[in-house]
Design a protein around this motif. Structure first.
Motif, PDB file in Angstrom:
ATOM      1  N   ASP A   1      -0.521 -54.461  21.466  1.00  0.00           N
ATOM      2  CA  ASP A   1       0.847 -54.439  21.950  1.00  0.00           C
ATOM      3  C   ASP A   1       1.754 -55.056  20.879  1.00  0.00           C
ATOM      4  O   ASP A   1       1.304 -55.398  19.774  1.00  0.00           O
ATOM      5  N   PHE A   2       3.051 -55.234  21.195  1.00  0.00           N
ATOM      6  CA  PHE A   2       3.997 -55.718  20.199  1.00  0.00           C
ATOM      7  C   PHE A   2       3.958 -57.230  20.039  1.00  0.00           C
ATOM      8  O   PHE A   2       4.763 -57.797  19.297  1.00  0.00           O
ATOM      9  N   ARG A   3       3.025 -57.880  20.734  1.00  0.00           N
ATOM     10  CA  ARG A   3       2.772 -59.304  20.511  1.00  0.00           C
ATOM     11  C   ARG A   3       1.440 -59.521  19.802  1.00  0.00           C
ATOM     12  O   ARG A   3       0.899 -60.617  19.783  1.00  0.00           O
TER      13      ARG A   3
ATOM     14  N   ALA B   1       7.904 -50.578  22.528  1.00  0.00           N
ATOM     15  CA  ALA B   1       8.481 -51.858  22.125  1.00  0.00           C
ATOM     16  C   ALA B   1       8.756 -52.775  23.302  1.00  0.00           C
ATOM     17  O   ALA B   1       8.902 -53.997  23.131  1.00  0.00           O
ATOM     18  N   LYS B   2       8.847 -52.232  24.520  1.00  0.00           N
ATOM     19  CA  LYS B   2       9.040 -53.053  25.723  1.00  0.00           C
ATOM     20  C   LYS B   2       7.709 -53.586  26.257  1.00  0.00           C
ATOM     21  O   LYS B   2       7.680 -54.206  27.326  1.00  0.00           O
ATOM     22  N   ASN B   3       6.631 -53.325  25.521  1.00  0.00           N
ATOM     23  CA  ASN B   3       5.278 -53.691  25.927  1.00  0.00           C
ATOM     24  C   ASN B   3       4.860 -53.021  27.227  1.00  0.00           C
ATOM     25  O   ASN B   3       4.092 -53.573  28.029  1.00  0.00           O
TER      26      ASN B   3
ATOM     27  N   SER C   1      10.312 -46.126  21.212  1.00  0.00           N
ATOM     28  CA  SER C   1      10.369 -46.710  22.557  1.00  0.00           C
ATOM     29  C   SER C   1      10.584 -45.676  23.645  1.00  0.00           C
ATOM     30  O   SER C   1      10.388 -45.964  24.831  1.00  0.00           O
ATOM     31  N   LYS C   2      10.975 -44.450  23.256  1.00  0.00           N
ATOM     32  CA  LYS C   2      11.313 -43.445  24.252  1.00  0.00           C
ATOM     33  C   LYS C   2      10.319 -42.283  24.296  1.00  0.00           C
ATOM     34  O   LYS C   2       9.943 -41.826  25.366  1.00  0.00           O
TER      35      LYS C   2
END
Length: 944
Positions: A396-398, A441-443, A482-483
């Motif tokens: 994920d983005f983390r 990007a919103k995980n 993100s979309k």
């Protein structure tokens, strides 16, 4: 014959252990086997999989009558069939099954989700019905000689079995026919040889599948029924004769008509599809066969490449490569044991991948994956504790890693972070198989999941699961931004890319091309999707597709042509509804029982005996028998040549293998002549009786698939008798005793086998000591073998070292040292000897140091020539140096060097050469020779 008390005690103790293991009530539930019995089948399974076993048995009872009808078996014949034995096992973790005699084996774990499987049916349904179709075919083709074993059906080619099974069990789809057949037609590779192409299994299955459907289209289902019924009361089924009798032409002739049909169909179909132009990604010199490419930084020209570095490798390498001005500037091998896709974090800093790891569980080989995370800036490696049945995952983005573990009854997603370590079972999904996953990007987590054969695109956010897209065969996905999601899916038996707007929940773009594109990576900074496609060389070619292009492709203006329609053929049955529609919806109460002895029953591979008469010794009989349990947990193999009036010249051998306690118990009997019974170049007729009991244990040190350790303990009893009276030796003598052995192997495998390994190491040590015998002695032996490529892949070094030491007094004719049979580099049955090429004398000793060094240059991997009927492959020219140092009354050294040309497949090599031999480095002698050499990888307790 009088047995030693220790031998009797050993046998008795082993049998008691077997019995205790089978009956002990405290046996672990995971290892206990249970059995469900239905009308036409019975399912054996381990305890956790009761629900799945019930579904499988219900399906089997539904499908067997339908399959019998397709094969022309009436109700009477159906009721006479034995119950099919179905084994449901979760070891190893592979996506397959097989049929053997009366047994069908189904593998149970990641089989629940198949990444590239293009049919809206659960894999369990498809593989079970396919293997049951094999089982019914075996029964329908049985003739009188089948009582002698499965070998009686050897005239039936494999393509026919596979084609019939696919026709009965599967619809025509992309990966089981369409794609491979289409590529073969386009590139001119479709010919009759495709039906027997073991080097390309997908083409064999596809061409067999298509050919059977073509036959049905032209001649009807009834032709298959008549084919199966041909000479029903005959001695054996002659496939070629039956095929020509039913279809009035040979299979080879009819296949030419099928080729014409296929060319017309695919030529018309593909001409209606567009061909787009994309930028091909540089791959020259990166690898012979790249399978996945990931750009880490185009600015720094840094790229990850996974694949076969050389075409002859049998392993996948992962390399970090820097490219400058179209040339490789630097590289680093991260692993040569890659078993999964590579996963890269969104910031391109962390890399994760799985390496296969093996262990022995439930008397079977168990495959899992050990995952590693590499920091690409520091090249520091973190190993995730434990081994998982996980092939898919994402960061994920983390920079937290999520691994998808597919289980027989559902899936679970584990989460790993540098701070918290592994959180097992972070997400659980019952009755749903989860495949590839990705994050935005919103995980938000996006996944493709399958339930009852139907796949959906799902989104998980804030503990809520949202269905975005259902229907169609969804295979793979990549998050573009993100979309937008890029989805690999199958429509009209063709793989295409669809762009999905995750916020609007609708498709906004579609790429359909004459080629089919698979995902490799998303290059977000440059807004490109990295893909690959298969071309005429059969390899992956990589292309970058801009995001903007993907969003602007519209639906192509084409329709699938109607020429042929042979692909859509389905079996005609009274009830056209397949049982898959009711699978998982209905349960019956089946008889449940414990399976005390899962090692039974055995399948009769071959049992045959023939009488003979010899005027000199009278009548006799010879034969062979071979029995095997489907999972090879038990084997029984015997051969005999018996003359009741002259047992001295008779021969018989019987070997029994039993896997138990995650070990292997081997017992055996041998009666027959000693082949290497020589003294001063005179051969003696020495009859040997050998009874042995051995326990082997297999281990995988370092938790990897490269290293394998075998430890063994045995007890042997020998009795020998000279057929003709000898003045110097007693007519009969005996010896017996225990022995220990160990064998450590490292193998970096090559398709060229041990003849040309990439890297190979084998250390073996063993000791044997007699007790209460006519002759008291001890033998210690150590062997070291290693082989490696040198400088380039056509040049290799092969080195063997041996140390042998004898103490005590050896029996007659049993020797340690050198023997004169250097033309045969094969295991000896009565000697502890080695050979030096060109030296044809026996030299005995009580201590031997021996070595053989070969420098091998590969001339050609495969040639068009044959030596009699043996293909001339792996043709090489070798230089060698053989050396032996013997400690006897006076030390002596024997050596030779020379040149030879050799050929052979994998472990058997034939050579012709010139050798010059020396004794104590003097009096050189030159000789020409022919030689047969057998290269053994694991020789723990070979023939001696």
């Amino acid at each position: 014959m009088i047995f030693n008390k220790k031998l009797i005690s050993s046998v008795f103790l082993s049998l008691c252990l077997v019995l205790i293991n089978s009956l002990h009530p405290a046996q672990a539930k995971s290892a206990a086997w249970q059995q469900l019995t239905g009308q036409y089948a019975k399912v054996e399974f381990s305890a956790p999989y009761l629900s799945l076993a019930q579904n499988i048995l219900f399906l089997a009872d539904q499908e067997i009558p339908r399959l019998a009808q397709i094969h022309g078996l009436d109700s009477t014949a159906l009721n006479q069939l034995p119950k099919a034995r179905i084994i449901l096992t979760d070891k190893p973790d592979v996506s397959n099954g097989f049929a053997l005699g009366n047994t069908v084996v189904i593998y149970a774990l990641s089989s629940m989700y198949m990444l590239y499987w293009a049919e809206e049916a659960s894999w369990y349904y498809t593989v079970l019905t396919h293997e049951l179709a094999h089982w019914v075919s075996f029964k329908a083709l049985q003739r009188k000689l089948n009582k002698l074993g499965m070998v009686a059906n050897i005239t039936v080619p494999r393509w026919f079995y596979e084609g019939i099974a696919q026709y009965c069990a599967e619809s025509w789809n992309l990966y089981r026919g369409e794609q491979s057949l289409r590529q073969a037609v386009i590139y001119g590779d479709l010919n009759y040889g495709a039906l027997n192409n073991l080097d390309n299994g997908r083409l064999l299955y596809a061409s067999a599948n298509g050919f059977i459907r073509f036959l049905v289209k032209q001649y009807g289902d009834s032709s298959l029924v008549r084919l199966f019924a041909y000479k029903k009361n005959g001695w054996y089924f002659d496939f070629d004769e039956a095929f020509k009798a039913i279809y009035k032409k040979s299979a080879k002739t009819l296949f030419r008509e099928f080729i014409r049909h296929s060319v017309l169909y695919y030529g018309s179909y593909l001409s209606r599809l567009p061909e787009h132009s994309f930028t091909e990604v540089f791959t020259n010199g990166l690898m012979d066969d790249p399978k996945q490419i990931v750009w880490l930084s185009q600015r720094d020209s840094l790229v990850l490449v996974a694949g076969r570095e050389k075409s002859h490798h049998r392993f996948v390498t992962l390399k970090l490569i820097r490219i400058h001005q179209g040339k490789i500037q630097s590289e680093k091998v991260l692993t040569n044991n890659l078993g999964t896709r590579i996963i890269v974090s969104p910031d391109r800093r962390l890399l994760a991948f799985g390496r296969p790891t093996y262990q022995i569980e439930a008397d079977q080989l168990d495959l899992r994956f050990e995952w590693q995370i590499i920091d690409l800036k520091t090249i520091e490696t973190v190993k995730i504790q434990g081994a998982y049945r996980a092939r898919y995952g994402a960061f994920d983005f983390r920079n937290r890693l999520y691994l998808v573990e597919v289980l027989p009854t559902g899936s679970q997603i584990h989460r790993w972070s540098m701070k918290d370590g592994m959180q097992k079972g972070f997400l659980l999904f019952e009755n749903r198989a989860v495949g590839p996953i990705t994050f935005n990007a919103k995980n938000e987590l996006f996944m493709i999941a399958e339930k009852e054969g139907r796949r959906s695109l799902l989104r998980w956010q804030n503990a809520h699961l949202d269905s975005l897209l259902t229907g169609g065969m969804l295979l793979d996905l990549k998050m573009l931004n993100s979309k937008y999601l890029a989805i690999n899916l199958v429509k009209d038996d063709h793989l295409e890319i669809e762009i999905f707007d995750s916020s609007e929940k609708k498709s906004v773009g579609r790429l359909v091309d004459q080629f089919e594109y698979y995902f490799s990576d998303v290059d977000s900074p440059n807004r490109q999707l990295l893909t690959y496609r298969f071309e005429g060389d059969g390899l992956r070619h990589f292309y970058s597709i801009p995001f903007d292009s993907l969003l602007h492709f519209g639906k192509p203006n084409f329709s699938k042509n109607s020429y042929g329609l042979w692909q859509s053929q389905a079996p005609v049955t009274r009830d056209s509804l397949f049982a898959r529609k009711r699978f998982n919806f209905k349960k019956k109460k089946f008889k449940l029982s414990q399976k005390r002895f899962p090692f039974f029953p055995l399948e009769n591979v071959l049992t045959a005996a023939l009488p003979f008469f010899d005027p000199a010794v009278g009548w006799g009989f010879s034969g062979i028998t071979a029995w095997i349990e489907a999972l090879q947990r038990q084997m029984l193999i015997g051969a005999f040549y018996i003359m009741p009036q002259n047992l001295d010249k008779s021969f018989y051998t019987l070997t029994h293998n039993l896997r138990i306690f995650n070990s292997e118990l081997i017992t055996g009997i041998y009666h027959g002549p000693v082949i290497f019974a020589f003294k001063d170049q005179e051969w003696f007729y020495l009859v040997q009786e050998n009874y042995y009991l051995m326990l082997k244990k297999y281990l995988f040190p370092f938790k990897g698939s490269r290293w394998k350790l075998t430890a063994a303990a045995r007890y042997q009893y020998f009795k020998h008798r000279f057929v003709e009276k000898q003045q110097a030796y007693p007519s009969t003598f005996r010896y017996q005793g225990p022995g220990l052995a160990m064998n450590l192997i490292y193998d970096l495998p090559s398709i060229r086998g041990l003849a040309f390994p990439v890297r190979y190491f084998n250390f073996q040590a063993q000791i044997f000591k007699t007790v209460r015998s006519d002759y008291s002695f001890k033998i210690i032996e150590g062997d070291l073998t290693w082989g490696s490529e040198l400088f380039f892949d056509q040049l290799g070094l092969w080195q063997r070292l041996t140390y042998l030491r004898q103490s005590g007094h050896l029996p007659p004719l049993k020797t340690v040292g050198l023997d004169r049979f250097y033309q045969l580099e094969i295991p000896r049955d009565y000697t502890y000897t080695r050979t030096v090429r060109g030296f044809n004398e026996d030299r005995l000793t009580n201590q031997l140091w021996w070595s053989s060094t070969e420098l091998r240059y590969l001339i050609d991997e495969r040639t068009s020539y044959k030596l009699l009927f043996i293909p001339v492959n792996l043709l090489s020219v070798d230089t060698f140096f053989d050396y032996a140092r013997l400690n006897s009354k006076r030390n002596s050294e024997v050596s030779s060097f020379g040149l030879q040309i050799s050929m052979g497949e994998k472990t058997a090599r034939f050579s012709a050469g010139l050798a010059r031999s020396f004794i104590d480095w003097q009096a050189g002698k030159t000789s020409y020779y022919l030689r047969l050499e057998v290269l053994l990888g694991n020789t723990v307790y070979g023939i001696q």
